[in-house]
Design a protein around this motif. Structure first.
Motif, mmCIF file in Angstrom:
data_model
loop_
_atom_site.group_PDB
_atom_site.id
_atom_site.type_symbol
_atom_site.label_atom_id
_atom_site.label_comp_id
_atom_site.label_asym_id
_atom_site.label_seq_id
_atom_site.Cartn_x
_atom_site.Cartn_y
_atom_site.Cartn_z
ATOM 1 N N ASN A 132 28.717 26.663 -5.015
ATOM 2 C CA ASN A 132 27.519 25.960 -4.554
ATOM 3 C C ASN A 132 27.225 26.072 -3.068
ATOM 4 O O ASN A 132 26.210 25.576 -2.620
ATOM 5 C CB ASN A 132 27.647 24.453 -4.870
ATOM 6 C CG ASN A 132 27.523 24.212 -6.346
ATOM 7 O OD1 ASN A 132 26.871 24.967 -7.033
ATOM 8 N ND2 ASN A 132 28.179 23.186 -6.837
ATOM 9 N N GLY A 133 28.106 26.661 -2.318
ATOM 10 C CA GLY A 133 27.996 26.611 -0.877
ATOM 11 C C GLY A 133 26.899 27.476 -0.298
ATOM 12 O O GLY A 133 25.770 27.471 -0.756
ATOM 13 N N ASP B 239 24.139 30.123 -2.249
ATOM 14 C CA ASP B 239 22.848 29.825 -2.853
ATOM 15 C C ASP B 239 21.730 29.829 -1.811
ATOM 16 O O ASP B 239 20.709 30.471 -1.982
ATOM 17 C CB ASP B 239 22.877 28.415 -3.518
ATOM 18 C CG ASP B 239 23.464 28.504 -4.909
ATOM 19 O OD1 ASP B 239 23.482 29.603 -5.455
ATOM 20 O OD2 ASP B 239 23.895 27.471 -5.408
ATOM 21 N N GLY B 240 21.988 29.052 -0.780
ATOM 22 C CA GLY B 240 20.897 28.845 0.171
ATOM 23 C C GLY B 240 21.018 29.743 1.388
ATOM 24 O O GLY B 240 20.130 29.751 2.231
ATOM 25 N N GLN C 95 21.445 21.973 3.249
ATOM 26 C CA GLN C 95 22.835 22.453 3.152
ATOM 27 C C GLN C 95 23.814 21.343 3.512
ATOM 28 O O GLN C 95 24.830 21.156 2.847
ATOM 29 C CB GLN C 95 23.043 23.650 4.085
ATOM 30 C CG GLN C 95 22.489 24.953 3.520
ATOM 31 C CD GLN C 95 22.723 26.124 4.434
ATOM 32 O OE1 GLN C 95 22.850 25.965 5.646
ATOM 33 N NE2 GLN C 95 22.778 27.320 3.883
ATOM 34 N N TYR D 217 33.295 23.384 -6.855
ATOM 35 C CA TYR D 217 32.028 23.622 -6.180
ATOM 36 C C TYR D 217 32.019 24.893 -5.360
ATOM 37 O O TYR D 217 31.195 25.071 -4.500
ATOM 38 C CB TYR D 217 31.685 22.424 -5.298
ATOM 39 C CG TYR D 217 31.658 21.186 -6.105
ATOM 40 C CD1 TYR D 217 30.650 20.988 -7.041
ATOM 41 C CD2 TYR D 217 32.690 20.260 -6.015
ATOM 42 C CE1 TYR D 217 30.655 19.873 -7.844
ATOM 43 C CE2 TYR D 217 32.691 19.139 -6.818
ATOM 44 C CZ TYR D 217 31.676 18.958 -7.732
ATOM 45 O OH TYR D 217 31.679 17.873 -8.526
#
Lengths: 160, 160
Positions: free
Chosen positions: B152-153, B156-157, B93, B149
């Motif tokens: 994308n933070g 997702d993870g 991350q 973006y």
């Protein structure tokens, strides 16, 4: 550190396991009564016995982090029984690779642009930019990946 | 799918648990005798009973992936008892955020460079580049992060 247990307010673990919460309870500092789901999750995925063992195996100052990471893993596994938090690692690894490729490509574009601008600039121009490289620029993505991002790949997150 | 068990070659799980490996053994397709460490790891971290439950809970075509992700998590936990594979998520991350900042910054530089080049270019120049924007360019990283973006933070993870 979370709240400690007492005879009147057993920790979430002792309440779930229907046992008396003693003053030296292993779980009490990390599973306060107001967070029953946290213990339910780790118990379901790892088992209370394994959680207790792990708490006792790590240094006291690392126990809160260890329990929190177990709780995170357990929640991820209950949400996604097939991949658990390994799914998140896989998504993040792909995202890192995509960003590295994008960055390498854009850096390469800059070099090409600067080189072309220098070549095409008339001798009498007043534009005061320095020309860092000119002519044909060979800049494959793989070269940039190796040179600039060799330290970022699977080694950080573990290749899946 | 891994090798199936037989009376002569019990799977790694049955061998470890010292029990007879039956033809319908839950573990046998995923814990071949030649990979004893794989079962040892998942047994130590999750417990054989929890692994068996999980195998039976997911669809047959997803069981191999489920076991492999458990094995990955278990190995990570044994290597790093405090953070396990959550440590890898955290590292990835941070790496994603750093790459996003770097990409936003370099894109901003390109816009400023192109704008300045257009402003400083003499009217008689033969350089045939198009000027996409000129003058003062306001391009803070946060703007780029949000615009380009935002997807994308942590989503997702999973934010830690």
């Amino acid at each position: 550190m979370a709240s400690s247990s007492s005879a009147n307010f057993p920790c979430a673990a002792c309440k779930f396991l229907r046992r008396k919460c003693m003053p030296d309870c292993t779980f009490a500092p990390y599973f306060p009564p107001e967070e029953p789901q946290k213990f339910f999750n780790v118990h379901k995925v790892f088992g209370a016995s394994n959680v207790s063992k792990l708490i006792n195996e790590v240094a006291p100052h690392q126990r809160q982090d260890a329990v929190n990471s177990l709780a995170y893993e357990a929640e991820a596994r209950l949400k996604d029984p097939v991949y658990g938090c390994v799914g998140a690692i896989s998504v993040l690894q792909r995202q890192v690779m995509r960003l590295q490729r994008e960055l390498a490509s854009i850096r390469c574009d800059i070099i090409r642009y600067a080189a072309a601008a220098c070549d095409e600039m008339p001798p009498t121009t007043t534009v005061g930019r320095s020309c860092f490289g000119h002519g044909n620029v060979y800049c494959p993505s793989s070269q940039w990946n190796n040179e600039h991002y060799g330290d970022n790949g699977g080694s950080d997150g573990g290749s899946l």
